[in-house]
Enzyme design. Sequence first.
Site, mmCIF file in Angstrom:
data_model
loop_
_atom_site.group_PDB
_atom_site.id
_atom_site.type_symbol
_atom_site.label_atom_id
_atom_site.label_comp_id
_atom_site.label_asym_id
_atom_site.label_seq_id
_atom_site.Cartn_x
_atom_site.Cartn_y
_atom_site.Cartn_z
ATOM 1 N N ASN A 100 -1.758 -25.603 32.017
ATOM 2 C CA ASN A 100 -0.847 -26.522 31.025
ATOM 3 C C ASN A 100 -0.926 -28.061 31.686
ATOM 4 O O ASN A 100 -0.261 -28.304 32.704
ATOM 5 C CB ASN A 100 0.708 -26.064 31.278
ATOM 6 C CG ASN A 100 1.655 -26.671 30.425
ATOM 7 O OD1 ASN A 100 1.246 -27.975 29.877
ATOM 8 N ND2 ASN A 100 2.974 -26.299 30.527
ATOM 9 N N ARG B 195 -2.755 -24.353 27.498
ATOM 10 C CA ARG B 195 -1.605 -24.654 26.441
ATOM 11 C C ARG B 195 -1.982 -25.819 25.752
ATOM 12 O O ARG B 195 -2.374 -26.817 26.259
ATOM 13 C CB ARG B 195 -0.478 -25.011 27.532
ATOM 14 C CG ARG B 195 0.718 -25.105 26.638
ATOM 15 C CD ARG B 195 1.984 -25.642 27.080
ATOM 16 N NE ARG B 195 3.178 -25.782 26.298
ATOM 17 C CZ ARG B 195 3.989 -26.582 26.462
ATOM 18 N NH1 ARG B 195 4.137 -27.241 27.413
ATOM 19 N NH2 ARG B 195 4.861 -27.134 25.460
ATOM 20 N N HIS C 278 7.062 -25.256 20.618
ATOM 21 C CA HIS C 278 7.594 -24.075 21.334
ATOM 22 C C HIS C 278 7.157 -22.783 20.749
ATOM 23 O O HIS C 278 7.920 -21.844 21.068
ATOM 24 C CB HIS C 278 9.121 -24.034 21.342
ATOM 25 C CG HIS C 278 9.642 -25.397 22.222
ATOM 26 N ND1 HIS C 278 10.901 -25.993 21.409
ATOM 27 C CD2 HIS C 278 9.578 -25.950 23.144
ATOM 28 C CE1 HIS C 278 11.243 -27.153 22.542
ATOM 29 N NE2 HIS C 278 10.136 -27.011 23.458
ATOM 30 N N ARG D 211 16.138 -37.102 23.133
ATOM 31 C CA ARG D 211 15.780 -37.208 21.879
ATOM 32 C C ARG D 211 16.843 -37.096 20.836
ATOM 33 O O ARG D 211 17.706 -35.887 20.929
ATOM 34 C CB ARG D 211 14.432 -35.923 21.644
ATOM 35 C CG ARG D 211 13.293 -36.465 22.288
ATOM 36 C CD ARG D 211 12.246 -35.297 21.832
ATOM 37 N NE ARG D 211 11.775 -34.582 23.122
ATOM 38 C CZ ARG D 211 11.242 -33.463 23.147
ATOM 39 N NH1 ARG D 211 11.205 -32.723 22.082
ATOM 40 N NH2 ARG D 211 10.587 -33.280 24.319
ATOM 41 N N GLU E 138 6.169 -18.529 28.679
ATOM 42 C CA GLU E 138 5.063 -19.015 27.683
ATOM 43 C C GLU E 138 3.808 -18.877 28.563
ATOM 44 O O GLU E 138 2.852 -18.502 27.888
ATOM 45 C CB GLU E 138 5.192 -20.493 27.558
ATOM 46 C CG GLU E 138 6.686 -20.764 26.944
ATOM 47 C CD GLU E 138 7.044 -22.264 26.761
ATOM 48 O OE1 GLU E 138 6.786 -22.933 25.799
ATOM 49 O OE2 GLU E 138 7.948 -22.574 27.735
#
Length: 397
Positions: free
Chosen positions: A7, A90, A179, A240, A385
Amino acid sequence: MKILVINAGSSSLKYQLIAMETESVLAKGTCERIGIAGGKLTHKANGKEFVIERELPNHTEAISLVLKELVDREAGVIASMDEIDAVGHRVVASGEAFTETTLVTDSVMKTMDEIAELAPLHNPAAILGINACRAVMPDKKMALVFDTSFHATMPDYAYLYAIDYEDYKNYKVRKYGAHGTSHKFVAGEAAKHLGKKPEELKIVTCHLGNGSSISAVDGGKCIDTSMGFTPLAGVPMGTRSGDIDVAAIEFLCRKKGMNMQEGLTYLNKKCGMAGVSGVSSDFRDLTAAQSEGNYRADLALKMFGYSCKKYVGAYMAALGGLDCIVFTAGVGENTPCVRKAVVSGLEAFGVKLDDGKNEYKNDGKIHDIAAKDSAVRILVIPTNEELVIARETAALV
Ligand code: ADP
């Protein structure tokens, strides 16, 4: 079979080496400060942590160091690189170019370059990581696992924005979500935990972390999700804004003298929980400030819970019923007051929390925190993940 999961960020690179027979992590670690002074590798294996402080001028140097550690006499877990069967990368955004896990080829990498502008903060970094791995391990099979793939099953009326259809066709402006690997993993684990087939279940998955997204999963397939063209949409997040009237942005830009790029940076980095609370983007700081009576921290948490609850309600309607709500990721797994805020008031729809069970101490296991007589199960499931990336890679190669 052993899969190396990578990743890559712009200045970091996380990795895990996973043995697929047992789905166990043999080694994992992070390279930090790639391309800037003060490079560092933290490698965990054989029950120990190894820290190497060394300049890492680029991703190729970083991955070379990781491979050296993996075969090292003390820190290593394999005798040679031949034991790595494949590498899974990823990737945040796929646009419409890729809807499933894809083997790396020159032509795939050409397409990756073309779609990089869809996720300017993430995809270019992933490309650096992939190219570095290809340079160091030219013969290894590599797979790209996209965060957006799980959302590729959304119907057109869910993923389209109500803009001129020709603009969608020409520029591919639409909802892609994010996600996806996490939503996919926890939806699958929920079915296993409930002893049902994924096809039998209507699930709302709440991935609540620093970035947060909520998905509606019908029969194992995603039918809607809260994030949009970029990960800025949906519920408010650490820094955010989440959903906002775009006309308010033009107004804010004018008032604060920001151009469009600065406006977007503002919405991505200065808003959300941090902006509302003025305290922090971190939910641990927020809950601590709330308990000390901080009004704005309390307000931010209330806004977050309310926004998530509205998505759960909307997706209950989109699904035409609900069997299970899943909470996952840093906040979902660790913050009982957030879980309570999201599901409270939904009793009329068969969602009933057990307050005692909700306060369990996180032990990394799956917990059902619904009351016995709740028609809808409420599960907390630790996300993984990397394991999804490893599984997808193994299946493909
Ligand atoms: P991301 O992967 O999006 O960076 P995470 O899923 O790691 O985010 O979630 C980070 C958030 O989880 C932070 O706001 C943090 O406060 C919250 N959190 C609460 N309790 C814990 C905990 N015990 N461990 C880790 N994160 C926690």
